[in-house]
Design a protein around this motif. Structure first.
Motif, PDB file in Angstrom:
ATOM      1  N   GLU A  59       0.833  -1.206   0.000  1.00 29.64           N
ATOM      2  CA  GLU A  59       0.000   0.000   0.000  1.00 29.64           C
ATOM      3  C   GLU A  59       0.868   1.256   0.000  1.00 29.64           C
ATOM      4  OE1 GLU A  59      -2.513  -0.197   3.400  1.00 29.64           O
ATOM      5  OE2 GLU A  59      -3.619  -1.961   2.700  1.00 29.64           O
ATOM      6  N   ASN A  63       1.235   4.088  -2.930  1.00 33.18           N
ATOM      7  CA  ASN A  63       1.043   5.523  -2.670  1.00 33.18           C
ATOM      8  C   ASN A  63       2.267   6.329  -3.086  1.00 33.18           C
ATOM      9  OD1 ASN A  63      -1.556   5.242  -1.667  1.00 33.18           O
ATOM     10  ND2 ASN A  63      -0.892   5.032   0.457  1.00 33.18           N
ATOM     11  N   ASN A 360      -6.351  -4.627  -2.282  1.00 34.83           N
ATOM     12  CA  ASN A 360      -6.563  -3.217  -2.586  1.00 34.83           C
ATOM     13  C   ASN A 360      -7.460  -3.108  -3.816  1.00 34.83           C
ATOM     14  OD1 ASN A 360      -6.386  -0.446  -2.771  1.00 34.83           O
ATOM     15  ND2 ASN A 360      -4.442  -0.458  -3.872  1.00 34.83           N
ATOM     16  N   PRO A 361      -8.724  -2.682  -3.633  1.00 39.65           N
ATOM     17  CA  PRO A 361      -9.371  -2.208  -2.409  1.00 39.65           C
ATOM     18  C   PRO A 361      -9.758  -3.350  -1.471  1.00 39.65           C
ATOM     19  CG  PRO A 361     -10.956  -2.227  -4.201  1.00 39.65           C
ATOM     20  CD  PRO A 361      -9.630  -2.597  -4.809  1.00 39.65           C
ATOM     21  N   GLU A 398      -9.249   8.043  -2.224  1.00 42.00           N
ATOM     22  CA  GLU A 398      -9.748   6.656  -2.260  1.00 42.00           C
ATOM     23  C   GLU A 398     -11.213   6.675  -2.675  1.00 42.00           C
ATOM     24  OE1 GLU A 398      -7.892   4.113  -1.879  1.00 42.00           O
ATOM     25  OE2 GLU A 398      -6.200   4.646  -0.600  1.00 42.00           O
ATOM     26  N   ALA A 422     -11.540   1.489   0.628  1.00 41.56           N
ATOM     27  CA  ALA A 422     -10.517   1.778   1.634  1.00 41.56           C
ATOM     28  C   ALA A 422     -11.057   1.587   3.051  1.00 41.56           C
ATOM     29  CB  ALA A 422     -10.012   3.212   1.463  1.00 41.56           C
TER      30      ALA A 422
END
Length: 472
Positions: A59, A63, A360-361, A398, A422
Motif C-alpha cells: 500500500e 502511494n 486493494n481495495p 480513495e 478503503a
C-alpha cells in the motif's frame, strides 16, 4: 508416567487455543497449553499478521508511486525485498512474544511438544506429550483441541507444492525473489491478498478460479466490482478455468490451463501460489483412539464445541469453515465458559462473523448476501452508497468502492452488509455490532455518524435502502 493434572488442557496455541487458555485461567481453572511449534499459531506467525504487514508495504509503495496526485515528489522509488520480508517477520516475532507474556501473566503452563490424546483413566481425558524425544502423560478434566489447519494441496498432475517453484501461503510470504510472472490458483481471500501484494510490487499476476466469479463467498456485486478493479490494476483473471497440470522446469513452471471455452493452453510462470483452501490438522493427535468423529478433514462438534467424547472439545479451524482467527477466539470463549457452567453463554451465530480480505481495495462483509437472503425467504430492501459520494474518501484519494446493506423489507432487520473500498475492514465491525444488537433500519437512521468520516457511508447505505439517501 503421569506427572501433572489440570482442570483445562489446550492443544494448540493459535488465536483459538491461547484465548481459550486465558479465559480458563480467568475463571479459576488450573490451565496448561501445549504447542508443537510457535506460540500464536499460524495466524500470528505465518498467516493473518505477517501477510497484513506485507500488504501494508505494498500500500505504501503504491502511494509512493502516485505521490504526484497528492502534490508530492518522489523519485527513484524502489524496494528492498529482503527488507520487506524481514519487516513482516519482525512483526510476527513481536506478537508471538506477546502471547508468551500473556501466558505468564495468566499463570498458564506452556508445554512445547507434540500432543496426542489417549483413553481416559477415570480422572478425565489424558494426553501424552513428546518434548524433544521425552514422553510424559498429562491428565485434565477437560481438553480442548485447537490444532488449526494447513493449506490444502491438490495431489495430481504435479500440483503439489515444493516450496521453491510452487508455493503455499507460507512460502509466498517469505519470497527469495520477486517473480516476474506469477500464477495464483484460487481467488478466495488468501489468493486475492497475495495477488494484490505481488501485483503492487510489480509482478505480472494471473489468477485462475474454477467457479464463475472471484471472491465467491462475497456478494455478487462486490465480486463484480472487485473483478473490474483488479483488471484495471493489471491482473489477468480467468474464471470457470482449471489448472490441469504443472510442469517444473529449472527455474520456471509450465502450467496447462483449461479455459471456460474448453480450450487448453500452456503458459510459463516464474512461481505458482496454491490458494485452494485449507484442511484441518486432525492427523496423529489420537482422535481415533478416543472416539472423536472426523468428517471431511474436520472435527465434528456441537453448538458448545463438544466432540461428544466426555471432556474433549474442539475449536477453530480444525472444526471447519469459516476458517477465521476471530471465529476461533470466540469459540474458545464459548467453550470455556460453557465448561465453567456460566449461564449467559450463547452459541456462535455464523451469520454474525465478519469476513475481511485485505487486498486493494479492501473487502469486508457480515451476514447474508442479497442472494442468500432471498433464498432464505426474506423480502429484501438493499441500499448502496459509493465512495465517490463521501468527502473523506475523496480527501484520501480513495474514491473506488461502495457499501451495500441488506434489510428485511417487512421488519427492517439488518440481514447483511457488504463493502469494498478503503478501510472497510475497520468499518465492518459497526455492522457486526448492529446485527448483534438486532438493530433495524430505524436504529441506524437515528445513529449519529461523525463527519467527515468513511463511516458516514454506512448511514447513507441504510438510508438508501429505504429511499432516504441524502448525498447522492
Amino acid at each position: 508416567m503421569t506427572d501433572q493434572s489440570y482442570d483445562l488442557l489446550v492443544i494448540g496455541a493459535g488465536p483459538g487455543g491461547y484465548v481459550a487458555a486465558i479465559r480458563g485461567s480467568q475463571l479459576g481453572m488450573k490451565t496448561a497449553i501445549i504447542e508443537r511449534e510457535h506460540l500464536g499459531g499460524v495466524c500470528l506467525n505465518w498467516g493473518c499478521i505477517p501477510t497484513k504487514a506485507l500488504l501494508r508495504t505494498s500500500e505504501v509503495y503504491t502511494n509512493m508511486k502516485h505521490a504526484s496526485a497528492f502534490g508530492l515528489k518522489a523519485e527513484g522509488i524502489g524496494y528492498d525485498l529482503d527488507g520487506v520480508v524481514q519487516r513482516s517477520r519482525k512483526i510476527a516475532k513481536q506478537l508471538a512474544g506477546g502471547v508468551g507474556y500473556l501466558m505468564k501473566k495468566n499463570k498458564i503452563d506452556v508445554i512445547m511438544g507434540e500432543a496426542k490424546l489417549k483413553a481416559a483413566n477415570g480422572k478425565g481425558p489424558a494426553v501424552t506429550v513428546n518434548e524433544k524425544g521425552k514422553e510424559r502423560t498429562i491428565t485434565a478434566k477437560n481438553v480442548i483441541v485447537a490444532t488449526g489447519a494447513r493449506a490444502r494441496t491438490i495431489p495430481q498432475a504435479g500440483l503439489e507444492p515444493d516450496g521453491k517453484l510452487i508455493w503455499t501461503a507460507r512460502e509466498a510470504m517469505t519470497p527469495d525473489v520477486m517473480p516476474k510472472r506469477l500464477l495464483v490458483i484460487g481467488s478466495g481471500a488468501i489468493g486475492i491478498e497475495f495477488a494484490s501484494f505481488y501485483n503492487a510490487m510489480g509482478s505480472e499476476v494471473r489468477v485462475v478460479e474454477m467457479v464463475d466469479r472471484i471472491l465467491p463467498a462475497e456478494d455478487e456485486e462486490v465480486s463484480a466490482f472487485a473483478l473490474k478493479t483488479f483488471q484495471k490494476q493489471g491482473f489477468k483473471i480467468d474464471t470457470e478455468t482449471q489448472v490441469q497440470g504443472l510442469k517444473k522446469n529449472k527455474d520456471t513452471v509450465t502450467a496447462t490451463i483449461k479455459t471456460k471455452d474448453g480450450k487448453t493452453e500452456e503458459a510459463e510462470f516464474d512461481r505458482v501460489i496454491l490458494a485452494v483452501g485449507i484442511v484441518g490438522n486432525t492427523e496423529n493427535i489420537g482422535l481415533e483412539q478416543v472416539g472423536v468423529k472426523v468428517e471431511r478433514g474436520h472435527i465434528v462438534v456441537d453448538e458448545w464445541l463438544s466432540t461428544g467424547v466426555p471432556g474433549v472439545y474442539a475449536i477453530g479451524d480444525v472444526t471447519g469453515a469459516p476458517w477465521l482467527a476471530h471465529k476461533a477466539s470466540h469459540e474458545g470463549i464459548i467453550c470455556v465458559e460453557k465448561i465453567a457452567g456460566k449461564n449467559d453463554v450463547h452459541p456462535l451465530d455464523v451469520k454474525r462473523i465478519p469476513g475481511c480480505t485485505y487486498c486493494n481495495p479492501q473487502v469486508a462483509s457480515v451476514g447474508l448476501t442479497e442472494a442468500k437472503a432471498k433464498a432464505a425467504g426474506h423480502e429484501v430492501k438493499t441500499g448502496m452508497f459509493p465512495f465517490q459520494g463521501n468527502g473523506k474518501a475523496i480527501a484520501l484519494g480513495e474514491q473506488e468502492g461502495f457499501i451495500k446493506t441488506v434489510f428485511d423489507a417487512k421488519t427492517g432487520e439488518l440481514l447483511g452488509a457488504h463493502c469494498i473500498g478503503a478501510e472497510v475492514t475497520e468499518l465492518i465491525q459497526g455492522f457486526g455490532i448492529a446485527m448483534t444488537m438486532e438493530a433495524t433500519e430505524e436504529d441506524l437512521f437515528h445513529t449519529i455518524f461523525p463527519h467527515p468520516t468513511l463511516s458516514e457511508m454506512m448511514h447513507e447505505s441504510a438510508l438508501d435502502a429505504f429511499g432516504r439517501v441524502v448525498h447522492i
